[in-house]
Design a protein around this motif. Structure first.
Motif, mmCIF file in Angstrom:
data_model
loop_
_atom_site.group_PDB
_atom_site.id
_atom_site.type_symbol
_atom_site.label_atom_id
_atom_site.label_comp_id
_atom_site.label_asym_id
_atom_site.label_seq_id
_atom_site.Cartn_x
_atom_site.Cartn_y
_atom_site.Cartn_z
ATOM 1 N N GLY A 19 1.165 20.542 10.262
ATOM 2 C CA GLY A 19 1.271 20.370 8.609
ATOM 3 C C GLY A 19 0.551 18.966 8.523
ATOM 4 O O GLY A 19 -0.071 19.106 7.520
ATOM 5 N N LYS A 20 0.932 17.985 8.949
ATOM 6 C CA LYS A 20 0.513 16.739 8.791
ATOM 7 C C LYS A 20 -0.979 16.635 9.289
ATOM 8 O O LYS A 20 -1.987 16.030 8.296
ATOM 9 C CB LYS A 20 1.222 15.599 9.590
ATOM 10 C CG LYS A 20 2.131 14.932 8.810
ATOM 11 C CD LYS A 20 1.791 14.147 7.612
ATOM 12 C CE LYS A 20 2.851 12.998 7.019
ATOM 13 N NZ LYS A 20 2.646 12.622 5.565
ATOM 14 N N GLU A 33 -3.129 19.137 9.468
ATOM 15 C CA GLU A 33 -3.957 19.905 8.253
ATOM 16 C C GLU A 33 -4.047 19.301 7.217
ATOM 17 O O GLU A 33 -5.346 19.223 6.599
ATOM 18 C CB GLU A 33 -3.112 21.108 8.276
ATOM 19 C CG GLU A 33 -3.876 22.363 7.561
ATOM 20 C CD GLU A 33 -3.282 23.303 7.243
ATOM 21 O OE1 GLU A 33 -3.209 24.164 6.122
ATOM 22 O OE2 GLU A 33 -2.255 23.878 8.232
ATOM 23 N N ASP A 34 -3.136 18.655 6.591
ATOM 24 C CA ASP A 34 -3.303 17.890 5.379
ATOM 25 C C ASP A 34 -4.568 16.803 5.532
ATOM 26 O O ASP A 34 -5.184 16.275 4.789
ATOM 27 C CB ASP A 34 -2.236 17.082 5.083
ATOM 28 C CG ASP A 34 -2.161 16.686 3.671
ATOM 29 O OD1 ASP A 34 -2.751 17.059 2.907
ATOM 30 O OD2 ASP A 34 -1.309 15.219 3.306
ATOM 31 N N ALA A 85 -7.638 17.788 5.807
ATOM 32 C CA ALA A 85 -8.357 18.271 4.380
ATOM 33 C C ALA A 85 -8.927 17.051 3.707
ATOM 34 O O ALA A 85 -9.906 17.318 2.930
ATOM 35 C CB ALA A 85 -7.267 19.125 3.574
ATOM 36 N N TYR A 137 -6.870 7.836 0.983
ATOM 37 C CA TYR A 137 -5.495 7.444 1.657
ATOM 38 C C TYR A 137 -5.382 6.374 1.963
ATOM 39 O O TYR A 137 -6.174 5.805 2.903
ATOM 40 C CB TYR A 137 -5.420 8.540 2.900
ATOM 41 C CG TYR A 137 -4.034 8.690 3.444
ATOM 42 C CD1 TYR A 137 -2.976 9.185 2.756
ATOM 43 C CD2 TYR A 137 -3.633 7.684 4.351
ATOM 44 C CE1 TYR A 137 -1.781 9.197 3.195
ATOM 45 C CE2 TYR A 137 -2.460 7.513 4.773
ATOM 46 C CZ TYR A 137 -1.186 8.409 4.409
ATOM 47 O OH TYR A 137 -0.138 8.320 4.789
ATOM 48 N N HIS A 191 -1.401 8.734 -0.432
ATOM 49 C CA HIS A 191 -2.151 10.041 -0.390
ATOM 50 C C HIS A 191 -2.910 9.945 -2.149
ATOM 51 O O HIS A 191 -2.210 9.654 -2.985
ATOM 52 C CB HIS A 191 -1.219 11.275 -0.455
ATOM 53 C CG HIS A 191 -1.979 12.768 -0.429
ATOM 54 N ND1 HIS A 191 -2.570 13.077 -1.443
ATOM 55 C CD2 HIS A 191 -2.482 13.266 0.576
ATOM 56 C CE1 HIS A 191 -3.079 14.290 -1.198
ATOM 57 N NE2 HIS A 191 -2.938 14.186 0.207
#
Length: 123
Positions: free
Chosen positions: A72-73, A75-76, A79, A96, A106
């Protein structure tokens, strides 16, 4: 008014008959859960399943959860990299900022925190 709505939804059933039906469902659910302990052989099966879960299933959960968190991290961050690349900007910290406290670097969090700060310090 809730008893009126309950009776209205259930048609012509009274509240007491609805509550009796809910009670019967609770008893049935309890019997379903406690049924495996009814005989000694099924009680042994419950112990075997519990031992299997403690020795095989439970030790596998933390690595799987870490894997999902890392995915998940990743993928973020991917993006964010795509957003940064397509924006044409040269200021990576606008998207970031790793120097900020507790992951608040973020870009969406920076924007939200700036909105809160502006509203709290309005003069």
């Amino acid at each position: 008014s809730s008893s009126f709505c309950l009776a209205k939804v259930c048609g012509q059933l009274s509240v007491s008959s609805v509550m009796a039906a809910i009670g019967e469902m609770a008893v049935l659910a309890h019997k379903f859960i406690t049924a495996p302990q009814a005989s000694s052989s099924s009680f042994c099966n419950v112990i075997k399943i519990g031992t299997f879960c403690r020795t095989v299933v439970w030790p596998c959960l933390p690595p799987l959860l870490m894997y999902q968190y890392i995915r998940g991290k990743d993928e973020d961050m991917y993006a964010l990299e795509v957003l940064y690349a397509k924006s044409g900007s040269k200021d990576a910290k606008a998207f970031y900022d790793s120097a900020r406290l507790n992951g608040s670097g973020h870009w969406r969090l920076q924007q939200d925190l700036e909105t809160i700060r502006a509203a709290a310090n309005a003069e």
